[in-house]
Design an enzyme around this catalytic site. Sequence first.
Site, PDB file in Angstrom:
ATOM      1  N   PHE A   1     -30.012  83.534  60.989  1.00 27.93           N
ATOM      2  CA  PHE A   1     -30.398  84.952  60.899  1.00 27.93           C
ATOM      3  C   PHE A   1     -29.574  85.736  62.228  1.00 27.93           C
ATOM      4  CE2 PHE A   1     -33.590  84.800  57.690  1.00 27.93           C
ATOM      5  CZ  PHE A   1     -32.530  85.090  57.042  1.00 27.93           C
ATOM      6  N   GLY A   2     -30.452  85.293  63.754  1.00 31.21           N
ATOM      7  CA  GLY A   2     -29.846  85.653  64.448  1.00 31.21           C
ATOM      8  C   GLY A   2     -27.728  85.208  64.735  1.00 31.21           C
TER       9      GLY A   2
ATOM     10  N   GLU B   1     -47.906  84.315  50.440  1.00 26.90           N
ATOM     11  CA  GLU B   1     -46.892  84.102  49.309  1.00 26.90           C
ATOM     12  C   GLU B   1     -46.633  82.380  49.126  1.00 26.90           C
ATOM     13  OE1 GLU B   1     -43.555  85.086  51.547  1.00 26.90           O
ATOM     14  OE2 GLU B   1     -43.623  87.169  51.252  1.00 26.90           O
TER      15      GLU B   1
HETATM   16  C1  LIG Z   1     -41.212  79.944  55.518  1.00 27.81           C
HETATM   17  C2  LIG Z   1     -40.890  81.168  56.358  1.00 27.81           C
HETATM   18  C3  LIG Z   1     -41.200  82.631  56.279  1.00 27.81           C
HETATM   19  C4  LIG Z   1     -40.700  83.667  56.248  1.00 27.81           C
HETATM   20  N1  LIG Z   1     -40.439  84.573  56.086  1.00 27.81           N
HETATM   21  C5  LIG Z   1     -40.221  85.705  56.659  1.00 27.81           C
HETATM   22  C6  LIG Z   1     -40.000  87.395  56.188  1.00 27.81           C
HETATM   23  O1  LIG Z   1     -40.767  86.878  55.007  1.00 27.81           O
HETATM   24  N2  LIG Z   1     -39.149  88.135  56.520  1.00 27.81           N
HETATM   25  C7  LIG Z   1     -39.243  88.173  57.682  1.00 27.81           C
HETATM   26  O2  LIG Z   1     -38.406  89.119  58.505  1.00 27.81           O
HETATM   27  N3  LIG Z   1     -39.323  86.536  58.671  1.00 27.81           N
HETATM   28  C8  LIG Z   1     -39.494  85.445  57.775  1.00 27.81           C
HETATM   29  N4  LIG Z   1     -39.154  84.307  58.538  1.00 27.81           N
HETATM   30  C9  LIG Z   1     -39.467  84.422  59.575  1.00 27.81           C
HETATM   31  C10 LIG Z   1     -37.973  85.008  59.991  1.00 27.81           C
HETATM   32  O3  LIG Z   1     -37.291  83.169  59.402  1.00 27.81           O
HETATM   33  C11 LIG Z   1     -37.569  84.249  61.872  1.00 27.81           C
HETATM   34  O4  LIG Z   1     -38.064  85.402  62.366  1.00 27.81           O
HETATM   35  C12 LIG Z   1     -35.917  84.271  61.894  1.00 27.81           C
HETATM   36  O5  LIG Z   1     -34.869  83.069  60.640  1.00 27.81           O
HETATM   37  C13 LIG Z   1     -35.516  83.861  63.218  1.00 27.81           C
HETATM   38  O6  LIG Z   1     -33.992  83.969  63.345  1.00 27.81           O
HETATM   39  P1  LIG Z   1     -33.733  82.997  64.132  1.00 27.81           P
HETATM   40  O7  LIG Z   1     -31.752  82.781  64.296  1.00 27.81           O
HETATM   41  O8  LIG Z   1     -34.217  83.066  65.765  1.00 27.81           O
HETATM   42  O9  LIG Z   1     -33.892  81.071  64.052  1.00 27.81           O
HETATM   43  P2  LIG Z   1     -33.858  80.873  62.626  1.00 27.81           P
HETATM   44  O10 LIG Z   1     -33.601  81.405  61.264  1.00 27.81           O
HETATM   45  O11 LIG Z   1     -34.398  79.999  62.248  1.00 27.81           O
HETATM   46  O12 LIG Z   1     -32.444  79.773  62.764  1.00 27.81           O
HETATM   47  C14 LIG Z   1     -32.634  78.300  63.879  1.00 27.81           C
HETATM   48  C15 LIG Z   1     -31.464  77.760  63.821  1.00 27.81           C
HETATM   49  O13 LIG Z   1     -30.692  76.861  64.499  1.00 27.81           O
HETATM   50  C16 LIG Z   1     -30.733  75.637  64.350  1.00 27.81           C
HETATM   51  N5  LIG Z   1     -31.021  74.510  65.797  1.00 27.81           N
HETATM   52  C17 LIG Z   1     -32.358  74.802  65.642  1.00 27.81           C
HETATM   53  N6  LIG Z   1     -32.967  73.991  66.784  1.00 27.81           N
HETATM   54  C18 LIG Z   1     -31.168  73.324  67.472  1.00 27.81           C
HETATM   55  C19 LIG Z   1     -30.678  72.562  67.906  1.00 27.81           C
HETATM   56  N7  LIG Z   1     -31.587  71.996  69.138  1.00 27.81           N
HETATM   57  N8  LIG Z   1     -29.629  72.203  68.289  1.00 27.81           N
HETATM   58  C20 LIG Z   1     -28.824  72.980  66.922  1.00 27.81           C
HETATM   59  N9  LIG Z   1     -28.474  73.577  65.905  1.00 27.81           N
HETATM   60  C21 LIG Z   1     -30.180  73.727  66.366  1.00 27.81           C
HETATM   61  C22 LIG Z   1     -31.513  75.494  63.097  1.00 27.81           C
HETATM   62  O14 LIG Z   1     -30.839  74.484  62.370  1.00 27.81           O
HETATM   63  C23 LIG Z   1     -31.520  77.042  62.374  1.00 27.81           C
HETATM   64  O15 LIG Z   1     -29.976  76.681  61.818  1.00 27.81           O
HETATM   65  C24 LIG Z   1     -40.223  83.113  57.687  1.00 27.81           C
HETATM   66  C25 LIG Z   1     -39.763  81.908  58.085  1.00 27.81           C
HETATM   67  C26 LIG Z   1     -40.273  80.953  57.758  1.00 27.81           C
HETATM   68  C27 LIG Z   1     -40.251  80.128  58.155  1.00 27.81           C
END
Ligand SMILES: Cc1cc2nc3c(=O)[nH]c(=O)nc-3n(C[C@H](O)[C@H](O)[C@H](O)COP(=O)(O)OP(=O)(O)OC[C@H]3O[C@@H](n4cnc5c(N)ncnc54)[C@H](O)[C@@H]3O)c2cc1C
Length: 428
Positions: A14-15, A170
């Site tokens: 997402f970020g 859920e």
């Molecule tokens: C089952 C579940 C249900 C959820 N439900 C909700 C909800 O209903 N509402 C809500 O607001 N939030 C929910 N969340 C939380 C939400 O998904 C996270 O807060 C959000 O995805 C965080 O975004 P991010 O960009 O920090 O990381 P992420 O979206 O997790 O993205 C991280 C990315 O980094 C990549 N990555 C990781 N390590 C490496 C590496 N070493 N090298 C290269 N790439 C890498 C991954 O492949 C991934 O694509 C849920 C989470 C889960 C697991």
Amino acid sequence: MESKPRVVIVGAGFGGLAAARALKRAPVSVVMVDQFNYHTFQPLLYQVATAGLEPEEIAHAVRGIFHRQKNFDFRLGKVVGADLGRRALRLHDGCEVAWDYLILSAGASSNDFGVPGVKEHAHFLKSLTEAMALRSHVIEQFEAAAGDPALIGRGALNFVLVGGGPTGVEMAGALVELIDRVLVRDYPHLDVSRSRVTLIEMTDRLLAPFHEKSRRHALAVLERRGVDVRLNEAVVEALPGGVRLKSGGTIPTRTLIWAAGVRANPLAGFLGLEQVRGGRVKVNPDLSAPGHPEVFVIGDMAGSTDPEGQLHPQLAQVAIQGGRHAVKQILRQIEGQPTREFVYHDPGVMATIGRNAGIAELPVLNLRFTGILGWLMWLFLHLMYLVGFRNRLNVFINWAYNYFTWDRSARLIIEPDLAGPAGERPAG
Ligand SMILES: Cc1cc2nc3c(=O)[nH]c(=O)nc-3n(C[C@H](O)[C@H](O)[C@H](O)COP(=O)(O)OP(=O)(O)OC[C@H]3O[C@@H](n4cnc5c(N)ncnc54)[C@H](O)[C@@H]3O)c2cc1C
């Protein structure tokens, strides 16, 4: 010719997506690195695990998302380290990716909190592969019990979930629906009524961040639908055939689903940056890493806080707003202006407990919805946030079809475990 500054984004979550999109018209080149070539919509992973949706309906190829963004490039690779001094990421294949500005958005990983046996025996729900493995595993338990009903007495149809947050709630709601409405028809000769879904939560409440009335609603709906909810309880050990409880008893089961919480991606530790609670990277108020003004950390990985010093919740909206904020600060730096602090605007929280039962809390409007209204709002917003029109359409059609027919998507066991008693797979 003067080259454009290079912004490297780690993570297509997402970020990362929000940051890359915000850079569309910026005078920079963008390189996104991810270990998968697709974005996963994690809030719907539980629907893949319970055969509500197909995996490709909640994922989207990164290159497809950015077709029209000229300054964008993608690199498939797992980041295994970084040299902050030389401003270069190290990838799994030994290659390096150099940056002028870095946005770290690698998310979080499941946290077993050091409970013995969890790492070895539990199922997690953090990636598409885990969700698909869990779906296969659940269906496999029914196949095994259909072949040998004595297995039911040994816990084959007991499903234990740990963690009463949105994911656990859920998942529990969707699992009882799958069993009571769908699998009961798939296995007419099996006494499916002997299956049990148990949700274990160590505190005295489900859905801790929600209003008390929403929490009571969730508990009442789950219990009415047959989930055995155990509050003030904890799993202290996971074994191959069951779980040991804090209260002293054991539950025989082959399926432990661990939704008890997350910790920041281990990358946070490899980079040598200071960490706070949950392994999250300590950040300055503008989301930059201390001592590295060109490195921004956002989303689940970041230890950003509200004005009272509380860590921001690990939610999609925090990551999205953090991504947009980091981009604005990078552009301010390029223009020679001072950066500004990150202020999170909380749009509210949502959860669904199953068909016709959801919760939506909107603090800005001071509104709270439960039941069918909360559920419809949940459906609508999740559809809107899914990436790609095709995914939205497919999910909408699938949900409508499931709603009216009580049917589910293909209940495939992708790779059946047909190892014999001696642990050998049959030939051929
Ligand atoms: C089952 C579940 C249900 C959820 N439900 C909700 C909800 O209903 N509402 C809500 O607001 N939030 C929910 N969340 C939380 C939400 O998904 C996270 O807060 C959000 O995805 C965080 O975004 P991010 O960009 O920090 O990381 P992420 O979206 O997790 O993205 C991280 C990315 O980094 C990549 N990555 C990781 N390590 C490496 C590496 N070493 N090298 C290269 N790439 C890498 C991954 O492949 C991934 O694509 C849920 C989470 C889960 C697991």
